[in-house]
Enzyme design. Structure first.
Site, short mmCIF file in Angstrom:
data_model
loop_
_atom_site.label_atom_id
_atom_site.label_comp_id
_atom_site.label_asym_id
_atom_site.label_seq_id
_atom_site.Cartn_x
_atom_site.Cartn_y
_atom_site.Cartn_z
N GLU A 26 23.61 -26.47 -3.13
CA GLU A 26 24.80 -26.12 -2.38
C GLU A 26 24.58 -26.40 -0.89
O GLU A 26 23.62 -25.90 -0.31
CB GLU A 26 25.14 -24.65 -2.60
CG GLU A 26 25.42 -24.32 -4.06
CD GLU A 26 25.26 -22.84 -4.38
OE1 GLU A 26 25.29 -22.03 -3.43
OE2 GLU A 26 25.10 -22.50 -5.57
N GLU A 84 24.44 -21.95 -9.88
CA GLU A 84 22.98 -21.85 -9.86
C GLU A 84 22.33 -22.19 -11.20
O GLU A 84 21.27 -22.82 -11.24
CB GLU A 84 22.56 -20.45 -9.40
CG GLU A 84 22.66 -20.21 -7.91
CD GLU A 84 24.07 -19.88 -7.44
OE1 GLU A 84 24.30 -19.80 -6.23
OE2 GLU A 84 24.95 -19.70 -8.31
N GLN A 109 20.12 -21.59 -2.66
CA GLN A 109 20.33 -21.42 -1.23
C GLN A 109 19.58 -20.22 -0.64
O GLN A 109 18.98 -20.31 0.42
CB GLN A 109 21.83 -21.30 -0.96
CG GLN A 109 22.20 -21.55 0.48
CD GLN A 109 23.69 -21.78 0.64
OE1 GLN A 109 24.48 -20.86 0.68
NE2 GLN A 109 24.07 -23.04 0.71
N ASP A 165 17.87 -14.37 -3.05
CA ASP A 165 18.67 -13.39 -3.81
C ASP A 165 19.48 -14.05 -4.91
O ASP A 165 19.77 -13.42 -5.93
CB ASP A 165 19.63 -12.66 -2.86
CG ASP A 165 18.89 -11.90 -1.78
OD1 ASP A 165 18.51 -10.75 -2.03
OD2 ASP A 165 18.70 -12.46 -0.68
N TYR A 166 19.88 -15.29 -4.71
CA TYR A 166 20.73 -15.98 -5.68
C TYR A 166 19.95 -16.49 -6.89
O TYR A 166 20.55 -16.98 -7.85
CB TYR A 166 21.45 -17.16 -5.02
CG TYR A 166 22.31 -16.80 -3.84
CD1 TYR A 166 22.62 -15.48 -3.53
CD2 TYR A 166 22.82 -17.80 -3.00
CE1 TYR A 166 23.41 -15.16 -2.44
CE2 TYR A 166 23.61 -17.48 -1.91
CZ TYR A 166 23.90 -16.16 -1.62
OH TYR A 166 24.67 -15.85 -0.54
N HIS A 207 21.00 -11.41 1.69
CA HIS A 207 20.31 -12.58 2.25
C HIS A 207 18.92 -12.24 2.78
O HIS A 207 18.43 -12.89 3.68
CB HIS A 207 21.15 -13.18 3.39
CG HIS A 207 22.49 -13.65 2.97
ND1 HIS A 207 23.58 -12.80 2.92
CD2 HIS A 207 22.94 -14.85 2.54
CE1 HIS A 207 24.64 -13.48 2.50
NE2 HIS A 207 24.28 -14.71 2.25
#
Length: 807
Positions: A498, A529, A551, A554-555, A596
């Site tokens: 992304e 993701e 990115q 956390d993701y 984040h």
């Protein structure tokens, strides 16, 4: 363009075949389908009689899979789930004997080349690599990527397998990779059950393939149920192809070609697959083949009976429209064969399958029968009237089908019963047991990583070199120069994620590289993701070197299922038969805000064994780790420090060449009073605290492991403890998270416990994620004040007179 959601009913075009040739093809197809059904029936019996642990089979799907196999060519790839046995037999990626070897969990890779007994039956895989880790010629075989039991999890990988064909076709720089593709003509075949199309990963992958326009062919086996749950609870309109109509391409928009065909209609199935795969292969257009009216004669698996949840009317319909019953009926009505011929074929097929089963069972036992006999004798010789030992030996002798577990367990019990009683007979047994350890490790514990000739440990270490007056630039520019040099060096490298392409990622590590190397190599993706990870896995399995970006750390949660179920276990579950050297690039640690600032390291340590986990403290170290990984052939995650991109660092003149070995810790500051082990962004906190501590006459030694998987292979931490005798672990994970892992490594594995003169301590983040803002960060994660005071407290405990209490 073809009409939307076409229903195929046209018969096979046999105009170019003689009747005898036509007949031979049809009868051969029926023979494979019938043999597959017998394998399912017999396999279920083997489970129910206790010879196998669990069984799941492809009965009811034989005829559509025969049709699919006709379109499957050398060089093509499959990513399916555990219902595809007929396809496996028809395409040659497996045999019935290998099917039973896997059912019995035979650990011999020659007997079960798919998984060496590590996966349950119907989990297929072809061997892409040689024992030394080198690639086979993947264009010369029909390829099956290794199955996983999550019924939709393979869809992410399917996207990558198909996307590779697009890159091979459109990027001429890859033409030299002759063993991986022939002009991108390969189709990636995916299969999934209708119920599993309800999963998010299916829709994410389906959409991604439509966006990418890649040769991906998805077959949905629709038997109207998901175990006991009918389609009305699974799918809107109870029809997956109906609700996917919007993906059908037209004269204005790219999209899919969608086919719907009944699972018992052999001529129509052959027609559908021929048309669909030709479009997919020639035009690189994804296709959906929705195979409806499929039956499942034995129910979901050996763990239950479908008579409990299907109505009498449904069961009656399934018996009548069983695909084998209908194909047989069609063959007789079309005068292709006679009842007599079919009966003879079926009798022969039953015998063949039974013979395969017996051979597979005997092969499974033959490896342990000699050991069984020898162990009974060793225990008998050792017993000498010892009642309990006699009982152990008699119990083992009474097992005609003893397994390796039974034999080794008996040996261990015998050794326990004779502890402290030395004799020649006991020594013989002990020698046997110790000799078994490496053998059993190879059978059941080996190949977490490929361990081939390109493994990271064999990449030469090259030191970073600097000009006399090195250029000092932002950390992000260090990374940019590293990526630039490596993309210039190796055309196999591609990167996607992304915001990665046009703007060069949110922190500018790829700035300008899409303009230089093109959109095929540096690519933006949608917010997806799971399929970003699958895209990387599939490309890596086909010989490319992908960097798949998440990115923010956390993701990673949104892709953890794909990474854990698929990538992390790939080498292990194929016993080194397949590899996917994808690099996952992400950023985390020290930033503010709940979404984040993540450092969920223990989550990764617990779920991603089979990947290397790199935690560089700055961008020069990150570049050195990337340089190693780009030259090696094992998967890894690199977590860059979020707050380090604009910090100034010295640019090595060999920024694309110097390497940092995985697992090599580094001492950043020498000291004599206390050892601090930390990684990533907290190292800067620790280094700042060390200055204040030095003013208090406390000299700490700071160790940076640099990678957590592997961790400090030279035992630098334990060596430090021999000097300081005190240990503090500092990190940003939750209490008892990664810090507990580090303690286990240092205290137990490295033997650091013996060098301590006080309680080892940990300093971590709070149990919650940090709130937004600098104050939230200060009160939620370790600060300089926290480090200074916990070190001082530890010194107070050792010497309260010299270091009086602060509070």
């Amino acid at each position: 363009m073809m009409p939307t959601n076409k229903v195929v009913t046209n018969p096979i075009d046999a105009s170019e075949l003689s009747f005898d040739d036509f007949k031979k093809i049809i009868i051969a197809d029926y023979k494979i389908a019938f043999e597959s059904r017998q394998a399912s029936l017999l396999g279920r019996k083997e489970v129910l009689t206790g010879k196998a642990k669990f069984g799941i089979f492809g009965d009811g799907k034989e005829v559509p899979q025969i049709a699919m196999a006709k379109a499957f060519k050398k060089g093509d790839w499959r990513a399916g789930y555990y219902r595809d046995q007929t396809f496996a037999f028809a395409s040659g990626i497996s045999t019935i004997k290998e099917f039973f070897a896997q059912l019995y969990a035979n650990p011999d890779v020659e007997k079960d080349p798919a998984s060496a007994g590590r996966q349950m039956n119907c989990h297929f895989a072809t061997r892409s690599i040689n024992p030394d880790g080198s690639w086979n010629d993947l264009t010369g075989i029909k390829n099956s990527s290794s199955d996983i039991s999550t019924t939709g999890g393979h869809m992410a990988r399917l996207v990558g397998l198909a996307y590779a064909s697009k890159l091979y076709r459109q990027n001429p720089e890859l033409n030299y990779l002759k063993n991986f593709s022939v002009n991108g003509n390969e189709v990636a075949f995916g299969t999934i059950g209708n119920a599993s199309t309800s999963e998010g990963i299916f829709f994410e992958a389906f959409n991604a393939a439509g966006v990418l326009q890649i040769p991906m062919a998805i077959s949905v086996w629709d038997d109207a149920y998901g175990i006991s749950v009918p389609a009305k609870y699974q799918t809107t309109k109870e029809n997956i192809s109906e609700i996917l109509k919007g993906f059908q391409r037209d004269e204005h928009h790219a999209g899919y070609e969608i086919f719907r065909v009944r699972g018992w209609d052999y001529p129509a199935l052959c027609e559908a697959y021929e048309k669909a795969i030709q479009i997919c292969r020639d035009e690189h257009v994804p296709v959906l083949i929705h195979v409806t009216e499929v039956t499942q004669p034995q129910g979901h698996s050996t763990s239950g009976s479908h008579e409990r949840y299907k109505t009498k009317e449904r069961l009656d319909w399934e018996r009548e429209y069983d695909c084998l019953v209908q194909m047989r009926k069609w063959m007789l009505e079309s005068a292709i064969t006679t009842e007599q011929e079919l009966q003879a074929l079926e009798t022969e097929a039953k015998k063949y399958v039974r013979d395969c089963q017996r051979e597979a069972w005997n092969d499974f036992l033959s490896g342990v029968r000699a050991e069984h006999k020898a162990m009974v004798l060793m225990i008998h010789n050792l017993a000498k009237g010892h009642a309990q030992l006699v009982k152990v030996g008699a119990q083992l002798a009474s097992m005609p089908d003893a397994t390796r577990k039974d034999i080794v367990s008996a040996a261990r019990k015998a050794l326990r019963l004779t502890a402290g009683k030395d004799s020649d007979e006991r020594q013989t047994l002990l020698d046997w047991y110790e000799a078994q350890a490496p053998h059993n490790h190879d059978l059941y514990n080996s190949k977490l990583f490929t361990d081939g000739n390109e493994r990271p440990a064999l990449i030469p270490e090259v030191a970073a070199t600097y000009d006399a007056t090195p250029k000092v630039i932002d950390g992000r520019e260090i990374l940019n120069a590293c990526f630039d040099a490596n993309f210039e060096r190796d055309p196999r490298l591609v990167a996607f994620g992304e915001d990665l392409g046009n703007i060069g990622d949110v922190n500018q590590g790829f700035a300008g590289l899409q303009a230089k190397f093109g959109e095929l190599r540096v690519t933006d993706t949608g917010i997806r993701e799971m399929t970003i990870m699958g895209q990387g896995i599939g490309l890596a399995m086909r010989g490319l070197r992908p960097i798949a970006e998440i990115q923010y750390l956390d993701y990673l949660l949104f892709a953890l299922n794909v990474l854990s179920d698929d990538l992390a276990s790939l080498s292990y579950r194929t016993k080194g038969g397949q590899k996917a050297p994808v690099i996952i690039r992400t950023r985390g640690h020290r930033l503010e805000g709940i979404w984040h600032s993540g450092s969920p390291i223990q989550m990764m340590l617990g779920s991603l064994r089979g990947l290397h986990l790199c935690v560089p403290r700055n961008m020069v170290q990150a570049a050195g780790l990337y340089n190693t990984l780009f030259r090696a052939d094992e998967p890894a995650i690199v977590i860059e420090c979020l707050n380090g991109y604009r910090l100034k660092e010295q640019l090595p003149e060999n920024v694309g060449e110097f390497t940092i070995p995985l697992g090599k810790a580094e001492i950043l500051k020498e000291g004599t009073d206390l050892t601090i082990v930390s990684y990533g962004s907290t190292l800067r906190i620790v280094q700042e605290a060390a200055e204040e501590l030095a003013a208090m006459d406390i000299l700490v030694e700071i160790v940076d492991p640099q990678t957590l998987l592997p961790f400090d292979i030279d035992h630098l931490c334990a060596a430090s403890l021999r000097k300081t005798n005190k240990l503090l672990v500092v990190d940003e994970d939750v209490p008892g998270g990664a810090s507990a892992y580090i303690l286990q490594k240092v205290l137990e594995e490295q033997g650091g416990y013996y060098h301590l003169d006080g309680q080892p301590r940990t300093l971590t983040a709070k149990a919650h994620r940090p709130p937004y803002g600098s104050d939230g960060d200060y009160f939620s994660k370790p600060s300089v004040d926290d480090v200074v005071e916990i070190v001082y407290e530890m010194m107070h405990e050792a010497n309260p007179g010299r270091f009086p209490k602060i509070y």
